[in-house]
Design an enzyme around this catalytic site. Structure first.
Site, short mmCIF file in Angstrom:
data_model
loop_
_atom_site.label_atom_id
_atom_site.label_comp_id
_atom_site.label_asym_id
_atom_site.label_seq_id
_atom_site.Cartn_x
_atom_site.Cartn_y
_atom_site.Cartn_z
N GLY A 278 2.33 2.18 10.58
CA GLY A 278 3.39 3.36 10.57
C GLY A 278 3.93 3.71 11.94
N SER B 137 3.13 -2.25 10.27
CA SER B 137 4.35 -2.12 10.48
C SER B 137 5.02 -3.65 10.20
CB SER B 137 4.89 -2.08 12.02
OG SER B 137 4.49 -0.62 11.94
N GLY C 9 2.65 -1.21 4.26
CA GLY C 9 2.94 0.07 3.85
C GLY C 9 4.23 0.70 3.66
N GLY C 10 4.87 1.16 4.73
CA GLY C 10 6.30 1.73 4.65
C GLY C 10 7.33 0.54 3.86
N ASN D 59 0.83 -1.12 -0.04
CA ASN D 59 -0.07 0.07 0.07
C ASN D 59 0.82 1.04 0.04
OD1 ASN D 59 -1.81 2.10 0.43
ND2 ASN D 59 -2.28 1.41 2.50
N TRP D 60 1.00 1.66 -1.03
CA TRP D 60 1.93 2.92 -1.32
C TRP D 60 1.66 4.34 -0.55
CZ3 TRP D 60 4.34 3.01 -7.05
CH2 TRP D 60 4.96 1.73 -7.13
N HIS E 130 -9.59 1.95 4.33
CA HIS E 130 -8.40 1.98 5.22
C HIS E 130 -8.39 2.94 6.39
CE1 HIS E 130 -4.18 2.91 6.18
NE2 HIS E 130 -3.86 1.70 5.61
P1 PGA Z 1 2.73 0.23 7.70
O1 PGA Z 1 1.19 0.46 6.85
O2 PGA Z 1 3.30 -1.17 6.99
O3 PGA Z 1 3.60 1.52 6.95
O4 PGA Z 1 2.54 0.25 8.96
C1 PGA Z 1 0.18 -0.56 6.56
C2 PGA Z 1 -0.68 0.24 5.99
O5 PGA Z 1 -1.46 1.07 6.38
O6 PGA Z 1 -1.57 -0.58 5.37
#
Ligand code: PGA
Length: 250
Positions: free
Chosen positions: A172, A212, A233-234, A9-10, A94
């Protein structure tokens, strides 16, 4: 046996040019996996992503869509537009959209119906806040989110969709849920589907964990019985990390 599904998920990252460069570099790195590999990219990056991923095993997702066919909704993007481009998946609900853009369980449900109308597989996100976890209402909250998101969908539709469990406090923050916490709630998601649609559907629905996820914790998470992969995400913005996560093997 359910496949593992790993979706990046960019969020609001990467330009169309950077998208082309990234996906071109990613292609050979994930070419040999049996997992479903997805990059969810910003709307304006979708054409570049589709072109760069063409003929590969990388599917492209949108990060949102509107629940109406068309009309006076300035700045919105419809299912028909995404279908016309060739988008196969869409992230719906989301927590960032729920928090900053007034997404509700009801709009999530409308969008899920709309996605199916246009042949797009929804990835429906659910998750509790830290406050809800501390109050001991995680299970009730998740069950409510799942139930409302699925109202009116057929068993066949639910068997084909993806639900991402993403505890808001883990997104995040670098604070991943433990494998036990993630497994526990992913099982609650599956049990809720079982109550509503029966075990055949519950055995098929794909349940991801998100929050995360990293190259170092993804394997222990995805090894859990009810975790069918991750919404990342990240770490999905970094080639080396996403390569490791996407190439998960038991
Ligand atoms: P993250 O984000 O891996 O940066 O915690 C996950 C997401 O929001 O889908």
């Amino acid at each position: 046996m359910r496949k593992k599904i790993i979706a990046g998920n960019w969020k609001m990252n990467k330009t169309p040019s950077e998208t082309k460069e990234f996906i071109t570099a990613l292609r050979p790195r994930v070419a040999n996996t049996d997992n479903i590999v997805i990059c969810a990219v910003p709307f304006v990056c979708i054409p570049a992503a589709l072109e760069a991923a063409s003929g590969s095993n990388i599917a492209i997702a949108a990060e949102n869509m509107h629940f109406e066919d068309k009309g006076a909704y300035t700045g919105e993007v419809s299912g028909a537009m995404l279908q016309d481009l060739g988008v196969k998946y869409v992230i719906i609900g989301h927590s960032e959209r729920r928090e900053y853009f007034a997404e509700t369980n009801e709009t999530v449900n409308k969008k899920a119906h709309q996605a199916f109308k246009y042949g797009i597989t929804p990835i429906i996100c659910v998750g509790e806040s830290l406050e809800q976890r501390d109050q001991g209402v995680t299970a009730e909250h998740i069950r409510t989110q799942v139930k409302i998101a699925l109202i009116g969908l057929s068993g066949e539709q639910v068997a084909s969709l993806v639900i991402a469990y993403e505890p808001i406090w883990a997104i995040g923050t670098g604070r991943t849920a433990t494998t036990e916490q993630a497994q526990e709630v992913c099982k609650i998601v599956r049990d809720t589907v079982c109550e509503l649609y029966g075990s055949d559907v519950a055995d098929k629905v794909l349940v991801q964990y998100g929050g995360s996820v990293s190259a170092s914790n993804s394997k222990s998470l995805f090894d859990m019985a009810d975790i069918d992969g991750g919404l990342v995400g990240g770490a999905s913005l970094k080639l080396d990390d996403f390569e490791v996560i996407a190439n998960y093997t038991k």
